[in-house]
Design a protein around this motif. Structure first.
Motif, PDB file in Angstrom:
ATOM      1  N   ASP A 146       0.825  -1.208   0.000  1.00 29.18           N
ATOM      2  CA  ASP A 146       0.000   0.000   0.000  1.00 29.18           C
ATOM      3  C   ASP A 146       0.856   1.253   0.000  1.00 29.18           C
ATOM      4  O   ASP A 146       0.598   2.193  -0.764  1.00 29.18           O
ATOM      5  CB  ASP A 146      -0.929  -0.025   1.218  1.00 29.18           C
ATOM      6  N   ASP A 147       1.899   1.269   0.828  1.00 24.97           N
ATOM      7  CA  ASP A 147       2.778   2.437   0.896  1.00 24.97           C
ATOM      8  C   ASP A 147       3.490   2.684  -0.435  1.00 24.97           C
ATOM      9  O   ASP A 147       3.784   3.836  -0.787  1.00 24.97           O
ATOM     10  CB  ASP A 147       3.825   2.253   2.004  1.00 24.97           C
ATOM     11  N   ALA A 148       3.767   1.606  -1.171  1.00 25.46           N
ATOM     12  CA  ALA A 148       4.457   1.728  -2.456  1.00 25.46           C
ATOM     13  C   ALA A 148       3.497   2.024  -3.605  1.00 25.46           C
ATOM     14  O   ALA A 148       3.922   2.194  -4.740  1.00 25.46           O
ATOM     15  CB  ALA A 148       5.232   0.449  -2.750  1.00 25.46           C
ATOM     16  N   GLY A 149       2.194   2.073  -3.308  1.00 25.52           N
ATOM     17  CA  GLY A 149       1.217   2.342  -4.347  1.00 25.52           C
ATOM     18  C   GLY A 149       0.993   1.173  -5.289  1.00 25.52           C
ATOM     19  O   GLY A 149       0.539   1.352  -6.425  1.00 25.52           O
ATOM     20  N   ILE A 150       1.288  -0.039  -4.818  1.00 23.90           N
ATOM     21  CA  ILE A 150       1.096  -1.238  -5.633  1.00 23.90           C
ATOM     22  C   ILE A 150      -0.275  -1.807  -5.314  1.00 23.90           C
ATOM     23  O   ILE A 150      -0.495  -2.383  -4.247  1.00 23.90           O
ATOM     24  CB  ILE A 150       2.205  -2.278  -5.355  1.00 23.90           C
ATOM     25  N   GLU A 151      -1.211  -1.655  -6.233  1.00 24.64           N
ATOM     26  CA  GLU A 151      -2.603  -2.014  -5.962  1.00 24.64           C
ATOM     27  C   GLU A 151      -2.997  -3.387  -6.491  1.00 24.64           C
ATOM     28  O   GLU A 151      -4.025  -3.933  -6.074  1.00 24.64           O
ATOM     29  CB  GLU A 151      -3.529  -0.955  -6.582  1.00 24.64           C
ATOM     30  N   ASP A 152      -2.194  -3.941  -7.392  1.00 25.42           N
ATOM     31  CA  ASP A 152      -2.598  -5.188  -8.050  1.00 25.42           C
ATOM     32  C   ASP A 152      -2.080  -6.444  -7.365  1.00 25.42           C
ATOM     33  O   ASP A 152      -2.353  -7.549  -7.829  1.00 25.42           O
ATOM     34  CB  ASP A 152      -2.118  -5.187  -9.509  1.00 25.42           C
ATOM     35  N   VAL A 153      -1.317  -6.292  -6.281  1.00 23.91           N
ATOM     36  CA  VAL A 153      -0.862  -7.447  -5.506  1.00 23.91           C
ATOM     37  C   VAL A 153      -1.508  -7.373  -4.131  1.00 23.91           C
ATOM     38  O   VAL A 153      -1.338  -6.386  -3.414  1.00 23.91           O
ATOM     39  CB  VAL A 153       0.673  -7.491  -5.366  1.00 23.91           C
ATOM     40  N   LEU A 154      -2.265  -8.411  -3.771  1.00 17.46           N
ATOM     41  CA  LEU A 154      -2.924  -8.466  -2.470  1.00 17.46           C
ATOM     42  C   LEU A 154      -2.203  -9.457  -1.571  1.00 17.46           C
ATOM     43  O   LEU A 154      -1.821 -10.544  -2.009  1.00 17.46           O
ATOM     44  CB  LEU A 154      -4.384  -8.912  -2.617  1.00 17.46           C
ATOM     45  N   SER A 155      -2.025  -9.084  -0.311  1.00 17.84           N
ATOM     46  CA  SER A 155      -1.510  -9.999   0.706  1.00 17.84           C
ATOM     47  C   SER A 155      -2.649 -10.313   1.664  1.00 17.84           C
ATOM     48  O   SER A 155      -3.197  -9.417   2.310  1.00 17.84           O
ATOM     49  CB  SER A 155      -0.335  -9.375   1.459  1.00 17.84           C
ATOM     50  N   VAL A 156      -3.004 -11.586   1.734  1.00 12.71           N
ATOM     51  CA  VAL A 156      -4.164 -12.035   2.500  1.00 12.71           C
ATOM     52  C   VAL A 156      -3.727 -13.170   3.421  1.00 12.71           C
ATOM     53  O   VAL A 156      -2.883 -13.987   3.053  1.00 12.71           O
ATOM     54  CB  VAL A 156      -5.294 -12.526   1.563  1.00 12.71           C
ATOM     55  N   ALA A 157      -4.300 -13.244   4.606  1.00  8.29           N
ATOM     56  CA  ALA A 157      -4.009 -14.324   5.555  1.00  8.29           C
ATOM     57  C   ALA A 157      -5.256 -15.167   5.771  1.00  8.29           C
ATOM     58  O   ALA A 157      -6.380 -14.725   5.539  1.00  8.29           O
ATOM     59  CB  ALA A 157      -3.520 -13.758   6.883  1.00  8.29           C
ATOM     60  N   CYS A 158      -5.062 -16.391   6.228  1.00 10.54           N
ATOM     61  CA  CYS A 158      -6.192 -17.272   6.492  1.00 10.54           C
ATOM     62  C   CYS A 158      -5.803 -18.297   7.549  1.00 10.54           C
ATOM     63  O   CYS A 158      -4.633 -18.425   7.916  1.00 10.54           O
ATOM     64  CB  CYS A 158      -6.648 -17.984   5.214  1.00 10.54           C
ATOM     65  N   HIS A 159      -6.806 -19.009   8.043  1.00 10.94           N
ATOM     66  CA  HIS A 159      -6.553 -20.143   8.933  1.00 10.94           C
ATOM     67  C   HIS A 159      -7.643 -21.175   8.706  1.00 10.94           C
ATOM     68  O   HIS A 159      -8.778 -20.832   8.330  1.00 10.94           O
ATOM     69  CB  HIS A 159      -6.476 -19.711  10.401  1.00 10.94           C
ATOM     70  N   PRO A 160      -7.356 -22.462   8.930  1.00 11.63           N
ATOM     71  CA  PRO A 160      -8.311 -23.522   8.591  1.00 11.63           C
ATOM     72  C   PRO A 160      -9.253 -23.910   9.712  1.00 11.63           C
ATOM     73  O   PRO A 160     -10.081 -24.809   9.525  1.00 11.63           O
ATOM     74  CB  PRO A 160      -7.396 -24.698   8.252  1.00 11.63           C
TER      75      PRO A 160
END
Length: 321
Positions: free
Chosen positions: A198-212
């Protein structure tokens, strides 16, 4: 908290012409994630330490899905040379990377060290995936359209603390605390990656977390087996039979995070049923310490030093401009 009631694998979008890397694809959650992605048409790179077993699993999936596109590649997250070799081979073979599923892990095992002298759980679960993501970062950036990094954590992160004075358990070691630390590190990494994008203005790469949630997989079995504890092994099997959901259900949060519309960077996806242990995926909140930006920044810098892998966000933004 946003409810995702009703979302199942049948609602996954068509993934034809999408390329996905799944670490630990040969068993448990990784197998179910791979199988579901293959069913939607994705090209799935099965990144596994035991390639012979992975080839057997590939054959099993092809028996069910003869048109599936599966590529078994060796990846040992406990060996930085293996991680670099995997990334180099991937980039030499594939032009695009749409989703990186950081799924593989070890859980509550007796103290061991990686080839790089890191405590095994911290080394594999966090540092190995930190390095892999960094080495594949350019592929994620250069792929047209939206790409995602999905990092598998655990509800047990809630009991975790990052012991910066003894990250590798050399002074004191508890296998469950070490696992919880590694799963908290997964979340600190996922959220810090989202902030830096977000700080770098990169909008097309998402970082997402999850758990099962609580899913019945081989992961719980490894610790008792390595300790030679038949009692703990039988207790684990009994608990799985009574309380756990299937691995197929446990894979749904990662599949949602990897493919569903409306996912946002920094989301944390988990099952929304009883005590967040079972049920269908929803957006949740993780522990207070997982949002500690100071700890995340410190961990990031230490991870760069330990792995020798850096992420050049400024250069990436300049390339986009």
């Amino acid at each position: 908290m946003t409810n995702r009631e009703g979302w199942t694998a049948e609602r996954m979008p068509d993934m034809t012409e999408k390329t996905v890397v799944v670490t630990g694809a040969n068993s448990g959650l990784g197998y179910e994630v791979t199988r579901a992605l293959a069913r939607t048409g994705a090209t799935v790179i099965m990144a596994c330490r035991r390639t012979n077993h992975a080839m057997t699993v590939k054959g099993r999936i092809l028996t069910e899905l003869p048109d599936a596109t599966l590529d078994v590649r060796e990846l040992d997250l406990a060996d930085r040379n293996s991680i670099r070799a995997f990334a180099d081979d991937f980039e030499a073979t594939y032009d695009d990377l749409h989703v990186l599923c950081n799924n593989a892990g070890v859980m509550a095992i007796p103290r061991r060290e990686t080839d790089d002298n890191f405590e095994m759980q911290f080394g594999v679960n966090h540092l190995g995936h930190f390095a892999l993501t960094g080495l594949l970062f350019d592929s994620l950036l250069e792929t047209p359209g939206e790409t995602r990094v999905v990092t598998q954590s655990s509800s047990l992160h809630e009991r975790g603390d990052i012991d910066f004075g003894d990250l590798h358990g050399e002074q004191a070691y508890d296998k469950r605390d070490a696992y919880a630390q590694s799963k908290l590190a997964n979340l600190l990494f996922a959220y810090e990656l989202d902030r830096r994008l977000d700080d770098a203005g990169i909008e097309d790469v998402l970082s997402v977390a999850c758990h099962p949630g609580y899913a019945s997989t081989n992961l719980q079995r490894r610790g008792p087996e390595q300790e030679g504890s038949l009692i703990r092994l039988w207790v684990m099997r009994l608990a799985n039979a009574m309380f756990a959901q299937s691995a197929e259900r446990g894979a749904l949060p990662m599949l949602y995070a990897a493919t569903a519309d409306g996912v946002m960077g920094g989301d944390y996806i988990g099952p929304g049923g009883l005590m967040n242990m079972r049920g269908l995926p929803e957006v949740q909140s993780s522990s207070e310490q997982s949002y500690d930006e100071s700890a995340a920044n410190r961990l990031w810098k230490i991870s760069e030093d330990m792995t020798g892998v850096t992420y050049d966000f400024a250069q990436s933004k300049a390339a986009d401009d």
